[in-house]
Design an enzyme around this catalytic site. Structure first.
Site, PDB file in Angstrom:
ATOM      1  N   ASP A  80      29.888  38.168 -19.293  1.00  9.75           N
ATOM      2  CA  ASP A  80      29.409  37.039 -20.098  1.00  9.75           C
ATOM      3  C   ASP A  80      30.625  36.431 -20.791  1.00  9.75           C
ATOM      4  O   ASP A  80      30.765  36.462 -22.016  1.00  9.75           O
ATOM      5  CB  ASP A  80      28.360  37.491 -21.104  1.00  9.75           C
ATOM      6  CG  ASP A  80      27.525  36.327 -21.637  1.00  9.75           C
ATOM      7  OD1 ASP A  80      27.816  35.173 -21.262  1.00  9.75           O
ATOM      8  OD2 ASP A  80      26.599  36.564 -22.422  1.00  9.75           O
ATOM      9  N   HIS A 171      20.608  36.490 -26.404  1.00 14.64           N
ATOM     10  CA  HIS A 171      20.909  35.085 -26.652  1.00 14.64           C
ATOM     11  C   HIS A 171      19.730  34.440 -27.384  1.00 14.64           C
ATOM     12  O   HIS A 171      18.573  34.761 -27.108  1.00 14.64           O
ATOM     13  CB  HIS A 171      21.183  34.351 -25.335  1.00 14.64           C
ATOM     14  CG  HIS A 171      22.436  34.833 -24.662  1.00 14.64           C
ATOM     15  ND1 HIS A 171      22.741  34.524 -23.358  1.00 14.64           N
ATOM     16  CD2 HIS A 171      23.456  35.602 -25.103  1.00 14.64           C
ATOM     17  CE1 HIS A 171      23.901  35.084 -23.029  1.00 14.64           C
ATOM     18  NE2 HIS A 171      24.352  35.745 -24.086  1.00 14.64           N
ATOM     19  N   PHE A 172      20.042  33.536 -28.298  1.00 17.82           N
ATOM     20  CA  PHE A 172      18.961  32.975 -29.114  1.00 17.82           C
ATOM     21  C   PHE A 172      19.350  31.618 -29.677  1.00 17.82           C
ATOM     22  O   PHE A 172      20.528  31.247 -29.703  1.00 17.82           O
ATOM     23  CB  PHE A 172      18.618  33.925 -30.267  1.00 17.82           C
ATOM     24  CG  PHE A 172      19.751  34.179 -31.233  1.00 17.82           C
ATOM     25  CD1 PHE A 172      20.105  33.251 -32.201  1.00 17.82           C
ATOM     26  CD2 PHE A 172      20.471  35.376 -31.184  1.00 17.82           C
ATOM     27  CE1 PHE A 172      21.146  33.487 -33.081  1.00 17.82           C
ATOM     28  CE2 PHE A 172      21.508  35.623 -32.071  1.00 17.82           C
ATOM     29  CZ  PHE A 172      21.851  34.678 -33.024  1.00 17.82           C
ATOM     30  N   HIS A 188      23.373  31.356 -29.852  1.00 21.77           N
ATOM     31  CA  HIS A 188      24.206  32.404 -29.255  1.00 21.77           C
ATOM     32  C   HIS A 188      24.053  32.344 -27.738  1.00 21.77           C
ATOM     33  O   HIS A 188      22.955  32.528 -27.219  1.00 21.77           O
ATOM     34  CB  HIS A 188      23.730  33.767 -29.783  1.00 21.77           C
ATOM     35  CG  HIS A 188      24.364  34.955 -29.129  1.00 21.77           C
ATOM     36  ND1 HIS A 188      23.727  36.173 -29.044  1.00 21.77           N
ATOM     37  CD2 HIS A 188      25.567  35.124 -28.528  1.00 21.77           C
ATOM     38  CE1 HIS A 188      24.504  37.045 -28.425  1.00 21.77           C
ATOM     39  NE2 HIS A 188      25.628  36.431 -28.104  1.00 21.77           N
ATOM     40  N   ASN A 281      33.442  37.202 -26.673  1.00 23.62           N
ATOM     41  CA  ASN A 281      33.788  37.948 -25.450  1.00 23.62           C
ATOM     42  C   ASN A 281      34.863  37.143 -24.724  1.00 23.62           C
ATOM     43  O   ASN A 281      34.526  36.266 -23.924  1.00 23.62           O
ATOM     44  CB  ASN A 281      32.577  38.083 -24.505  1.00 23.62           C
ATOM     45  CG  ASN A 281      31.625  39.188 -24.882  1.00 23.62           C
ATOM     46  OD1 ASN A 281      31.878  39.932 -25.806  1.00 23.62           O
ATOM     47  ND2 ASN A 281      30.530  39.296 -24.158  1.00 23.62           N
ATOM     48  N   MET A 315      16.964  39.971 -34.901  1.00 22.38           N
ATOM     49  CA  MET A 315      15.745  39.251 -35.255  1.00 22.38           C
ATOM     50  C   MET A 315      15.170  39.854 -36.530  1.00 22.38           C
ATOM     51  O   MET A 315      14.924  41.047 -36.616  1.00 22.38           O
ATOM     52  CB  MET A 315      14.698  39.396 -34.141  1.00 22.38           C
ATOM     53  CG  MET A 315      15.061  38.725 -32.836  1.00 22.38           C
ATOM     54  SD  MET A 315      13.805  39.066 -31.570  1.00 22.38           S
ATOM     55  CE  MET A 315      12.471  37.981 -32.107  1.00 22.38           C
ATOM     56  N   HIS A 336      31.112  41.143 -34.189  1.00 18.17           N
ATOM     57  CA  HIS A 336      30.390  39.981 -33.644  1.00 18.17           C
ATOM     58  C   HIS A 336      28.900  40.060 -33.947  1.00 18.17           C
ATOM     59  O   HIS A 336      28.123  39.208 -33.498  1.00 18.17           O
ATOM     60  CB  HIS A 336      30.628  39.854 -32.139  1.00 18.17           C
ATOM     61  CG  HIS A 336      29.764  40.722 -31.270  1.00 18.17           C
ATOM     62  ND1 HIS A 336      29.580  42.061 -31.482  1.00 18.17           N
ATOM     63  CD2 HIS A 336      29.049  40.417 -30.158  1.00 18.17           C
ATOM     64  CE1 HIS A 336      28.793  42.563 -30.544  1.00 18.17           C
ATOM     65  NE2 HIS A 336      28.448  41.590 -29.727  1.00 18.17           N
ATOM     66  N   GLY A 337      28.483  41.081 -34.682  1.00 14.68           N
ATOM     67  CA  GLY A 337      27.078  41.233 -35.020  1.00 14.68           C
ATOM     68  C   GLY A 337      26.845  42.584 -35.658  1.00 14.68           C
ATOM     69  O   GLY A 337      27.769  43.206 -36.200  1.00 14.68           O
ATOM     70  N   LYS A 406      13.967  33.076 -28.221  1.00 17.53           N
ATOM     71  CA  LYS A 406      14.594  34.030 -27.309  1.00 17.53           C
ATOM     72  C   LYS A 406      14.268  33.648 -25.866  1.00 17.53           C
ATOM     73  O   LYS A 406      13.205  33.099 -25.594  1.00 17.53           O
ATOM     74  CB  LYS A 406      14.073  35.444 -27.563  1.00 17.53           C
ATOM     75  CG  LYS A 406      14.605  36.077 -28.843  1.00 17.53           C
ATOM     76  CD  LYS A 406      15.952  36.695 -28.629  1.00 17.53           C
ATOM     77  CE  LYS A 406      16.378  37.486 -29.860  1.00 17.53           C
ATOM     78  NZ  LYS A 406      17.709  38.073 -29.683  1.00 17.53           N
TER      79      LYS A 406
END
Length: 407
Positions: A80, A171-172, A188, A281, A315, A336-337, A406
Protein backbone atom coordinates in the site's frame (compact mmCIF):
# COMPACT_ATOMS: atom_id res chain seq x y z
CA UNK A 1 17.66 -2.45 27.85
CA UNK A 2 19.00 1.03 28.69
CA UNK A 3 16.59 3.82 29.57
CA UNK A 4 17.05 7.16 27.80
CA UNK A 5 14.89 10.29 27.56
CA UNK A 6 11.62 9.31 25.95
CA UNK A 7 12.72 5.93 24.63
CA UNK A 8 14.46 2.68 25.43
CA UNK A 9 17.38 1.19 23.51
CA UNK A 10 17.53 -2.49 22.65
CA UNK A 11 20.95 -3.91 21.76
CA UNK A 12 20.83 -6.40 18.89
CA UNK A 13 23.68 -8.93 18.65
CA UNK A 14 25.15 -8.69 15.17
CA UNK A 15 22.93 -5.75 14.25
CA UNK A 16 22.13 -2.08 14.75
CA UNK A 17 20.49 -1.02 18.02
CA UNK A 18 16.74 -0.39 18.17
CA UNK A 19 15.28 2.69 19.87
CA UNK A 20 11.71 2.12 21.02
CA UNK A 21 9.13 4.78 21.93
CA UNK A 22 6.92 2.16 23.57
CA UNK A 23 6.77 3.05 27.26
CA UNK A 24 3.32 2.25 28.62
CA UNK A 25 2.11 0.41 25.48
CA UNK A 26 2.29 -3.33 24.73
CA UNK A 27 4.79 -4.72 22.20
CA UNK A 28 4.19 -8.28 21.04
CA UNK A 29 7.22 -10.56 21.12
CA UNK A 30 6.80 -11.42 17.42
CA UNK A 31 7.07 -7.72 16.52
CA UNK A 32 10.17 -7.35 18.69
CA UNK A 33 11.78 -10.32 16.91
CA UNK A 34 10.84 -8.85 13.53
CA UNK A 35 12.50 -5.57 14.46
CA UNK A 36 15.64 -7.46 15.43
CA UNK A 37 15.64 -9.29 12.09
CA UNK A 38 15.53 -5.97 10.24
CA UNK A 39 18.22 -4.47 12.48
CA UNK A 40 20.63 -7.23 11.38
CA UNK A 41 20.56 -6.16 7.73
CA UNK A 42 24.06 -4.98 6.77
CA UNK A 43 23.06 -1.53 5.50
CA UNK A 44 21.00 -0.19 8.43
CA UNK A 45 22.24 3.29 9.30
CA UNK A 46 22.87 4.24 12.94
CA UNK A 47 19.82 2.53 14.53
CA UNK A 48 16.23 1.42 13.93
CA UNK A 49 13.36 3.41 15.46
CA UNK A 50 10.11 1.82 16.67
CA UNK A 51 7.03 3.94 17.22
CA UNK A 52 4.47 3.28 20.00
CA UNK A 53 1.95 1.74 17.57
CA UNK A 54 4.49 -0.91 16.53
CA UNK A 55 3.04 -4.33 15.68
CA UNK A 56 3.77 -7.36 13.53
CA UNK A 57 3.76 -6.80 9.77
CA UNK A 58 4.69 -8.71 6.65
CA UNK A 59 8.47 -8.80 6.28
CA UNK A 60 9.12 -5.76 8.44
CA UNK A 61 7.32 -4.27 11.40
CA UNK A 62 4.46 -1.80 11.11
CA UNK A 63 5.35 1.27 13.13
CA UNK A 64 9.06 1.15 12.31
CA UNK A 65 11.44 3.69 10.81
CA UNK A 66 14.19 2.02 8.79
CA UNK A 67 17.20 4.16 7.78
CA UNK A 68 19.40 2.58 5.11
CA UNK A 69 22.52 3.41 3.13
CA UNK A 70 22.81 2.18 -0.45
CA UNK A 71 19.86 -0.22 -0.33
CA UNK A 72 16.05 -0.36 -0.04
CA UNK A 73 13.81 -3.23 1.12
CA UNK A 74 10.64 -3.16 -1.04
CA UNK A 75 8.60 -5.22 1.46
CA UNK A 76 9.43 -2.67 4.16
CA UNK A 77 7.60 -0.06 2.11
CA UNK A 78 4.92 -2.67 1.45
CA UNK A 79 2.19 -2.90 -1.15
CA UNK A 80 0.00 0.00 0.00
CA UNK A 81 2.65 2.42 -1.21
CA UNK A 82 2.06 6.00 -0.14
CA UNK A 83 -0.81 5.07 2.15
CA UNK A 84 -1.50 8.02 4.40
CA UNK A 85 -3.88 10.59 5.77
CA UNK A 86 -5.45 13.89 4.75
CA UNK A 87 -7.39 16.27 6.97
CA UNK A 88 -8.98 19.64 6.32
CA UNK A 89 -10.55 22.01 8.81
CA UNK A 90 -13.72 23.78 7.71
CA UNK A 91 -15.47 26.98 8.75
CA UNK A 92 -18.41 24.90 10.04
CA UNK A 93 -19.16 24.30 13.69
CA UNK A 94 -20.98 21.33 15.23
CA UNK A 95 -24.23 23.31 15.34
CA UNK A 96 -24.13 23.67 11.55
CA UNK A 97 -24.36 19.90 11.01
CA UNK A 98 -27.80 18.29 10.59
CA UNK A 99 -29.24 16.55 13.66
CA UNK A 100 -29.45 13.29 11.74
CA UNK A 101 -26.06 12.54 10.18
CA UNK A 102 -27.15 9.55 8.12
CA UNK A 103 -27.78 11.71 5.03
CA UNK A 104 -24.28 13.16 5.29
CA UNK A 105 -22.74 9.71 5.56
CA UNK A 106 -24.80 8.51 2.56
CA UNK A 107 -23.73 11.51 0.49
CA UNK A 108 -20.05 10.81 1.22
CA UNK A 109 -20.50 7.11 0.40
CA UNK A 110 -22.07 8.09 -2.93
CA UNK A 111 -19.29 10.59 -3.72
CA UNK A 112 -16.31 8.31 -2.94
CA UNK A 113 -16.23 4.78 -4.41
CA UNK A 114 -15.31 2.29 -1.71
CA UNK A 115 -15.58 -1.39 -0.88
CA UNK A 116 -14.41 -4.71 -2.26
CA UNK A 117 -14.47 -6.31 -5.68
CA UNK A 118 -17.54 -8.48 -6.14
CA UNK A 119 -17.64 -10.78 -9.17
CA UNK A 120 -16.38 -8.99 -12.26
CA UNK A 121 -17.36 -5.51 -11.13
CA UNK A 122 -14.97 -3.53 -8.98
CA UNK A 123 -17.28 -1.94 -6.41
CA UNK A 124 -14.47 0.31 -5.24
CA UNK A 125 -13.70 1.86 -8.64
CA UNK A 126 -15.35 4.43 -10.87
CA UNK A 127 -17.61 3.12 -13.62
CA UNK A 128 -16.86 6.31 -15.55
CA UNK A 129 -14.05 8.58 -14.40
CA UNK A 130 -15.23 12.13 -13.57
CA UNK A 131 -13.49 15.09 -15.17
CA UNK A 132 -11.43 15.77 -12.03
CA UNK A 133 -10.08 12.22 -12.07
CA UNK A 134 -9.11 12.47 -15.72
CA UNK A 135 -7.34 15.79 -15.09
CA UNK A 136 -5.32 14.28 -12.23
CA UNK A 137 -4.55 11.16 -14.28
CA UNK A 138 -3.12 13.32 -17.07
CA UNK A 139 -0.59 14.67 -14.56
CA UNK A 140 0.38 11.12 -13.59
CA UNK A 141 0.23 9.50 -17.01
CA UNK A 142 3.72 10.38 -18.25
CA UNK A 143 5.39 8.80 -15.24
CA UNK A 144 3.16 5.74 -15.45
CA UNK A 145 4.03 5.24 -19.12
CA UNK A 146 7.76 5.29 -18.37
CA UNK A 147 7.32 2.59 -15.72
CA UNK A 148 4.81 0.49 -17.68
CA UNK A 149 7.06 0.52 -20.77
CA UNK A 150 9.58 -1.46 -18.71
CA UNK A 151 6.99 -3.54 -16.84
CA UNK A 152 4.00 -4.01 -19.20
CA UNK A 153 2.07 -6.11 -16.65
CA UNK A 154 1.31 -2.86 -14.81
CA UNK A 155 -0.86 -1.77 -17.75
CA UNK A 156 -3.44 -4.32 -16.59
CA UNK A 157 -3.94 -2.61 -13.23
CA UNK A 158 -7.03 -0.61 -12.36
CA UNK A 159 -5.11 2.65 -12.19
CA UNK A 160 -7.10 5.58 -13.60
CA UNK A 161 -10.44 4.24 -12.29
CA UNK A 162 -9.01 3.82 -8.77
CA UNK A 163 -7.88 7.45 -8.60
CA UNK A 164 -10.11 9.24 -6.08
CA UNK A 165 -11.33 6.02 -4.41
CA UNK A 166 -11.05 4.73 -0.86
CA UNK A 167 -10.42 0.99 -0.77
CA UNK A 168 -11.16 -1.32 2.17
CA UNK A 169 -9.79 -2.47 5.53
CA UNK A 170 -8.71 0.39 7.79
CA UNK A 171 -9.18 3.02 5.07
CA UNK A 172 -11.88 5.52 5.96
CA UNK A 173 -13.48 8.91 5.49
CA UNK A 174 -14.57 10.74 8.65
CA UNK A 175 -16.35 13.89 9.71
CA UNK A 176 -14.81 15.03 12.99
CA UNK A 177 -15.15 17.76 15.59
CA UNK A 178 -12.15 19.34 17.27
CA UNK A 179 -11.88 20.59 20.86
CA UNK A 180 -13.58 23.88 19.87
CA UNK A 181 -16.44 22.14 18.02
CA UNK A 182 -15.01 22.99 14.60
CA UNK A 183 -15.81 20.52 11.81
CA UNK A 184 -13.00 18.64 10.06
CA UNK A 185 -12.98 16.14 7.21
CA UNK A 186 -10.37 13.42 7.46
CA UNK A 187 -9.55 10.44 5.26
CA UNK A 188 -7.10 7.55 5.00
CA UNK A 189 -6.06 5.78 1.78
CA UNK A 190 -3.11 5.08 -0.51
CA UNK A 191 -2.14 4.10 -4.03
CA UNK A 192 -4.87 1.48 -4.43
CA UNK A 193 -4.59 -1.31 -7.05
CA UNK A 194 -1.71 0.11 -9.04
CA UNK A 195 0.41 0.68 -5.92
CA UNK A 196 -0.32 -2.86 -4.78
CA UNK A 197 0.78 -4.19 -8.16
CA UNK A 198 4.00 -2.14 -8.10
CA UNK A 199 4.82 -3.25 -4.56
CA UNK A 200 4.07 -6.91 -5.27
CA UNK A 201 6.11 -6.86 -8.49
CA UNK A 202 9.23 -5.36 -6.94
CA UNK A 203 9.07 -7.49 -3.79
CA UNK A 204 9.14 -10.52 -6.09
CA UNK A 205 11.94 -9.05 -8.21
CA UNK A 206 14.03 -8.43 -5.08
CA UNK A 207 13.55 -12.05 -4.04
CA UNK A 208 14.38 -13.27 -7.55
CA UNK A 209 17.51 -11.13 -7.68
CA UNK A 210 18.64 -12.48 -4.31
CA UNK A 211 17.63 -16.09 -4.97
CA UNK A 212 21.08 -17.42 -4.13
CA UNK A 213 21.26 -15.39 -0.91
CA UNK A 214 17.71 -15.66 0.47
CA UNK A 215 18.76 -18.41 2.86
CA UNK A 216 21.11 -15.94 4.54
CA UNK A 217 18.27 -13.53 5.31
CA UNK A 218 16.24 -13.87 8.51
CA UNK A 219 13.07 -13.43 6.41
CA UNK A 220 12.71 -13.71 2.62
CA UNK A 221 10.56 -10.55 2.71
CA UNK A 222 13.68 -8.63 3.74
CA UNK A 223 15.08 -9.13 0.23
CA UNK A 224 16.53 -5.84 -0.98
CA UNK A 225 17.89 -3.91 -3.94
CA UNK A 226 21.41 -2.52 -3.65
CA UNK A 227 22.02 0.90 -5.13
CA UNK A 228 23.44 0.40 -8.63
CA UNK A 229 21.82 -3.04 -9.02
CA UNK A 230 19.60 -4.02 -11.92
CA UNK A 231 16.23 -2.99 -10.49
CA UNK A 232 17.17 -0.35 -7.90
CA UNK A 233 16.59 2.77 -10.01
CA UNK A 234 13.39 1.34 -11.48
CA UNK A 235 12.03 0.72 -8.01
CA UNK A 236 12.91 4.21 -6.79
CA UNK A 237 11.11 5.67 -9.82
CA UNK A 238 8.07 3.39 -9.43
CA UNK A 239 7.69 3.86 -5.69
CA UNK A 240 8.01 7.64 -6.06
CA UNK A 241 5.29 7.61 -8.71
CA UNK A 242 2.98 5.47 -6.54
CA UNK A 243 3.48 7.88 -3.64
CA UNK A 244 2.51 10.75 -5.95
CA UNK A 245 -0.58 8.77 -7.04
CA UNK A 246 -1.54 8.30 -3.37
CA UNK A 247 -1.26 12.01 -2.63
CA UNK A 248 -3.41 12.86 -5.67
CA UNK A 249 -5.87 10.15 -4.63
CA UNK A 250 -6.42 11.68 -1.20
CA UNK A 251 -6.73 15.20 -2.59
CA UNK A 252 -9.39 14.08 -5.09
CA UNK A 253 -11.36 12.26 -2.41
CA UNK A 254 -11.22 15.28 -0.12
CA UNK A 255 -12.53 17.51 -2.90
CA UNK A 256 -15.44 15.12 -3.46
CA UNK A 257 -16.16 14.79 0.27
CA UNK A 258 -16.37 18.57 0.61
CA UNK A 259 -18.66 18.77 -2.43
CA UNK A 260 -20.90 16.04 -0.99
CA UNK A 261 -21.13 17.87 2.34
CA UNK A 262 -22.12 21.07 0.59
CA UNK A 263 -25.14 19.26 -0.85
CA UNK A 264 -26.31 18.27 2.66
CA UNK A 265 -25.22 21.10 4.97
CA UNK A 266 -27.42 24.14 4.49
CA UNK A 267 -24.81 26.71 5.52
CA UNK A 268 -22.12 27.75 2.99
CA UNK A 269 -18.61 26.93 4.21
CA UNK A 270 -14.97 26.88 3.25
CA UNK A 271 -12.58 23.99 3.77
CA UNK A 272 -8.80 23.50 3.41
CA UNK A 273 -8.04 25.60 6.49
CA UNK A 274 -4.87 24.01 7.88
CA UNK A 275 -5.08 21.10 5.41
CA UNK A 276 -2.62 18.26 5.99
CA UNK A 277 -1.72 15.51 3.49
CA UNK A 278 0.90 13.03 4.71
CA UNK A 279 2.15 9.55 3.83
CA UNK A 280 2.85 6.84 6.38
CA UNK A 281 4.00 3.95 4.12
CA UNK A 282 6.84 5.27 1.99
CA UNK A 283 10.53 5.76 1.34
CA UNK A 284 12.46 8.91 0.49
CA UNK A 285 15.95 10.41 0.67
CA UNK A 286 16.62 12.48 3.78
CA UNK A 287 19.62 13.79 5.69
CA UNK A 288 20.15 12.57 9.25
CA UNK A 289 23.19 12.74 11.51
CA UNK A 290 24.99 14.48 8.64
CA UNK A 291 24.45 11.67 6.13
CA UNK A 292 22.28 11.37 3.00
CA UNK A 293 20.27 8.19 3.51
CA UNK A 294 17.02 6.48 2.57
CA UNK A 295 14.33 6.53 5.25
CA UNK A 296 11.56 3.96 4.99
CA UNK A 297 8.59 4.72 7.21
CA UNK A 298 6.52 1.55 7.52
CA UNK A 299 3.45 2.81 9.33
CA UNK A 300 5.11 6.01 10.57
CA UNK A 301 4.67 9.71 9.83
CA UNK A 302 7.35 12.34 9.22
CA UNK A 303 7.57 14.71 12.19
CA UNK A 304 10.26 17.22 11.22
CA UNK A 305 10.25 20.31 13.41
CA UNK A 306 7.12 22.34 12.69
CA UNK A 307 5.69 19.79 10.23
CA UNK A 308 1.99 18.98 10.63
CA UNK A 309 0.89 15.36 10.68
CA UNK A 310 -2.12 13.19 11.50
CA UNK A 311 -2.35 10.36 14.05
CA UNK A 312 -5.77 8.71 13.83
CA UNK A 313 -7.32 6.56 16.51
CA UNK A 314 -9.69 3.72 15.65
CA UNK A 315 -13.45 3.85 15.02
CA UNK A 316 -14.87 5.46 18.14
CA UNK A 317 -11.51 6.74 19.43
CA UNK A 318 -9.87 10.17 19.31
CA UNK A 319 -7.55 11.33 16.52
CA UNK A 320 -4.89 14.02 16.58
CA UNK A 321 -3.49 16.74 14.38
CA UNK A 322 0.13 17.05 15.53
CA UNK A 323 3.17 19.22 14.94
CA UNK A 324 6.57 17.56 14.72
CA UNK A 325 9.29 18.31 17.26
CA UNK A 326 12.10 17.17 14.94
CA UNK A 327 13.49 14.45 17.21
CA UNK A 328 16.57 13.16 15.37
CA UNK A 329 16.74 9.99 17.47
CA UNK A 330 13.42 8.99 15.88
CA UNK A 331 14.61 10.20 12.46
CA UNK A 332 12.02 12.97 12.85
CA UNK A 333 9.08 10.53 12.90
CA UNK A 334 6.00 9.63 14.94
CA UNK A 335 3.35 6.90 14.98
CA UNK A 336 0.77 6.59 12.21
CA UNK A 337 -2.08 5.57 14.50
CA UNK A 338 -2.94 3.51 17.54
CA UNK A 339 -1.60 0.19 16.23
CA UNK A 340 -3.35 -3.15 16.37
CA UNK A 341 -3.25 -5.43 19.40
CA UNK A 342 -4.83 -8.35 17.57
CA UNK A 343 -5.21 -9.55 13.99
CA UNK A 344 -8.35 -8.97 11.96
CA UNK A 345 -9.14 -12.68 12.11
CA UNK A 346 -8.78 -12.74 15.89
CA UNK A 347 -10.94 -9.63 16.31
CA UNK A 348 -13.76 -11.27 14.35
CA UNK A 349 -13.57 -14.29 16.65
CA UNK A 350 -13.46 -12.31 19.90
CA UNK A 351 -16.01 -9.55 19.28
CA UNK A 352 -19.63 -9.37 18.12
CA UNK A 353 -21.78 -6.87 16.26
CA UNK A 354 -23.26 -5.88 19.63
CA UNK A 355 -19.72 -5.03 20.81
CA UNK A 356 -19.21 -2.92 17.68
CA UNK A 357 -22.47 -1.06 18.26
CA UNK A 358 -21.49 -0.22 21.86
CA UNK A 359 -17.94 0.79 20.90
CA UNK A 360 -19.11 3.21 18.20
CA UNK A 361 -22.01 4.78 20.10
CA UNK A 362 -22.48 8.35 18.93
CA UNK A 363 -20.76 7.75 15.58
CA UNK A 364 -22.79 7.51 12.37
CA UNK A 365 -21.12 4.51 10.73
CA UNK A 366 -21.56 0.91 9.66
CA UNK A 367 -22.36 -1.36 12.59
CA UNK A 368 -22.29 -4.82 11.04
CA UNK A 369 -20.21 -8.00 10.89
CA UNK A 370 -18.14 -6.65 7.98
CA UNK A 371 -16.37 -4.06 10.16
CA UNK A 372 -15.87 -5.98 13.42
CA UNK A 373 -12.16 -6.32 12.56
CA UNK A 374 -11.93 -2.52 12.90
CA UNK A 375 -13.51 -2.41 16.36
CA UNK A 376 -11.66 0.00 18.72
CA UNK A 377 -10.80 -2.80 21.17
CA UNK A 378 -8.59 -4.43 18.50
CA UNK A 379 -6.28 -1.40 18.78
CA UNK A 380 -3.96 0.00 21.43
CA UNK A 381 -5.12 2.79 23.73
CA UNK A 382 -4.54 5.94 21.68
CA UNK A 383 -3.96 8.05 24.83
CA UNK A 384 -1.14 5.71 25.90
CA UNK A 385 0.29 5.83 22.38
CA UNK A 386 0.32 9.63 22.43
CA UNK A 387 1.89 9.76 25.89
CA UNK A 388 4.71 7.48 24.73
CA UNK A 389 5.69 9.90 21.96
CA UNK A 390 5.37 13.23 23.73
CA UNK A 391 8.97 14.04 22.76
CA UNK A 392 8.23 13.40 19.07
CA UNK A 393 5.15 15.59 18.49
CA UNK A 394 2.95 18.15 20.16
CA UNK A 395 -0.83 17.95 19.83
CA UNK A 396 -2.36 20.83 17.87
CA UNK A 397 -5.96 19.56 17.68
CA UNK A 398 -7.84 16.64 19.22
CA UNK A 399 -10.59 15.26 17.00
CA UNK A 400 -13.55 12.97 17.65
CA UNK A 401 -15.45 11.46 14.76
CA UNK A 402 -19.19 11.85 14.32
CA UNK A 403 -19.37 10.17 10.89
CA UNK A 404 -17.18 7.31 9.66
CA UNK A 405 -17.29 5.72 6.20
CA UNK A 406 -15.54 2.35 5.80
CA UNK A 407 -14.99 0.33 2.62
Amino acid sequence: MNAEAGHDTLAVPGGAPIKLWTRGVPVEEAARQQLMNTARLPFIFHHLAAMPDVHLGKGSTIGSVIPTVGAIVPAAVGVDIGCGMMAARTSLSAADLPDNLHALRSAIEAAVPHGKTFGKRDAGAWDEAPAGVDAAWRELLGGFRRIADKYPQLERTNNRLHLGTLGTGNHFVEVCLDEAGQVWFMLHSGSRGVGNAIGTLFIQLAQDDMRQHLANLPDRDLAYFKEGSRHFDDYVEAVGWAQDFARHNRALMMRNVVAAARRIVAKPFVADVEAVNCHHNYVQRETHFGHDIFVTRKGAVAAHRGQLGIIPGSMGAKSFIVRGLGNEQAFCSCSHGAGRTMSRTQAKKVFTVADQVRATAGVECRKDAGVIDEIPMAYKDIDAVMAAQSDLVEVVHTLRQVVCVKG
